[in-house]
Scaffold this active site. Sequence first.
Site, short mmCIF file in Angstrom:
data_model
loop_
_atom_site.label_atom_id
_atom_site.label_comp_id
_atom_site.label_asym_id
_atom_site.label_seq_id
_atom_site.Cartn_x
_atom_site.Cartn_y
_atom_site.Cartn_z
N SER A 106 0.85 -1.25 0.06
CA SER A 106 -0.06 -0.19 -0.08
C SER A 106 1.17 1.26 0.10
CB SER A 106 -0.95 -0.12 1.27
OG SER A 106 -1.59 1.21 1.23
N SER A 107 0.42 2.35 -0.77
CA SER A 107 1.07 3.86 -0.45
C SER A 107 0.33 4.64 0.26
CB SER A 107 1.26 4.10 -1.81
OG SER A 107 0.04 4.22 -2.65
N HIS A 108 -0.72 4.03 1.40
CA HIS A 108 -1.82 4.94 1.84
C HIS A 108 -1.23 4.91 3.25
CE1 HIS A 108 -5.46 6.16 3.96
NE2 HIS A 108 -5.91 6.45 2.87
N TYR A 168 -2.19 6.00 6.26
CA TYR A 168 -3.11 5.52 7.21
C TYR A 168 -2.80 3.92 7.48
CZ TYR A 168 -6.49 5.02 10.74
OH TYR A 168 -7.05 4.77 12.21
N LYS A 169 -2.98 3.23 6.24
CA LYS A 169 -3.09 1.81 6.28
C LYS A 169 -1.44 1.38 6.62
CE LYS A 169 -6.60 0.77 2.85
NZ LYS A 169 -6.93 0.13 1.60
N ASP A 186 -7.73 -5.53 0.97
CA ASP A 186 -8.44 -4.55 0.25
C ASP A 186 -9.95 -4.50 1.30
OD1 ASP A 186 -9.26 -3.27 -1.93
OD2 ASP A 186 -11.27 -4.86 -2.03
N GLY A 228 -11.47 7.84 4.05
CA GLY A 228 -12.66 7.40 3.44
C GLY A 228 -13.86 7.36 4.08
N ASP A 282 -14.86 6.85 7.11
CA ASP A 282 -14.93 6.80 8.59
C ASP A 282 -15.57 7.94 9.32
OD1 ASP A 282 -13.10 4.91 8.67
OD2 ASP A 282 -11.24 6.08 9.11
#
Length: 206
Positions: A7-9, A11-12, A70, A155, A157
């Site tokens: 991932s490049s997100h 928060y994740k 995902d 997203g 949230d």
Amino acid sequence: MKIVIASSHGYKIRETKTFLKQLGSFDIFSLTDFPNYYAPKEVGSLPEENALAKGLHAARELNSWVIADDTMLMVPALNGLPGKLSATFAGEDACDKDHRKKLLQEMQSLESIVDRSAYFECCIVLASPEGKFFKTRGICEGYISHQEKGSSGFGYDSLFLKYDYKQTFAELSEDIKNQVSHRAKALQKLAPYLQDLLEKQLVSRN
């Protein structure tokens, strides 16, 4: 042990890194460390299809064990939408706020908590360069607020309230969310597989 978070997100990556550091000694990377890597397009209708495709592809291309995930938001009253369109609900180029606005518009005639019930489903895959994989699933049930609340998270949230909490995910502290979210549940189920890998690596070194 080297492991790549597919991932490049931000928060994740942060949530997964925190989890891995609690488990043991991992050399942790993410897709931000591989700027020339191109992830496959997400075409699956279920979280596990996308997570598996992302995990196997990244593990093979980066020659490393990989953690991929995902997540989809499902609203039964909308026949499961946003579902596989969670990341593109308001359009391919729309931002998170646009997706939330569209969701509120689609649900404006739904008043009760029952009618506004929703759940996040997350699938996480641990994949090897040789094509081996383990997968876990986490679900978090709740309902959609009538308006956005909170400024944390990402997203959907700021719209999602877990049933036993009176705050949206965007109002919860990051520490609490990382204990009760759909992703947290899936990560916790992954722990035995990761610990087994660490133990096998220690044995092979000795």
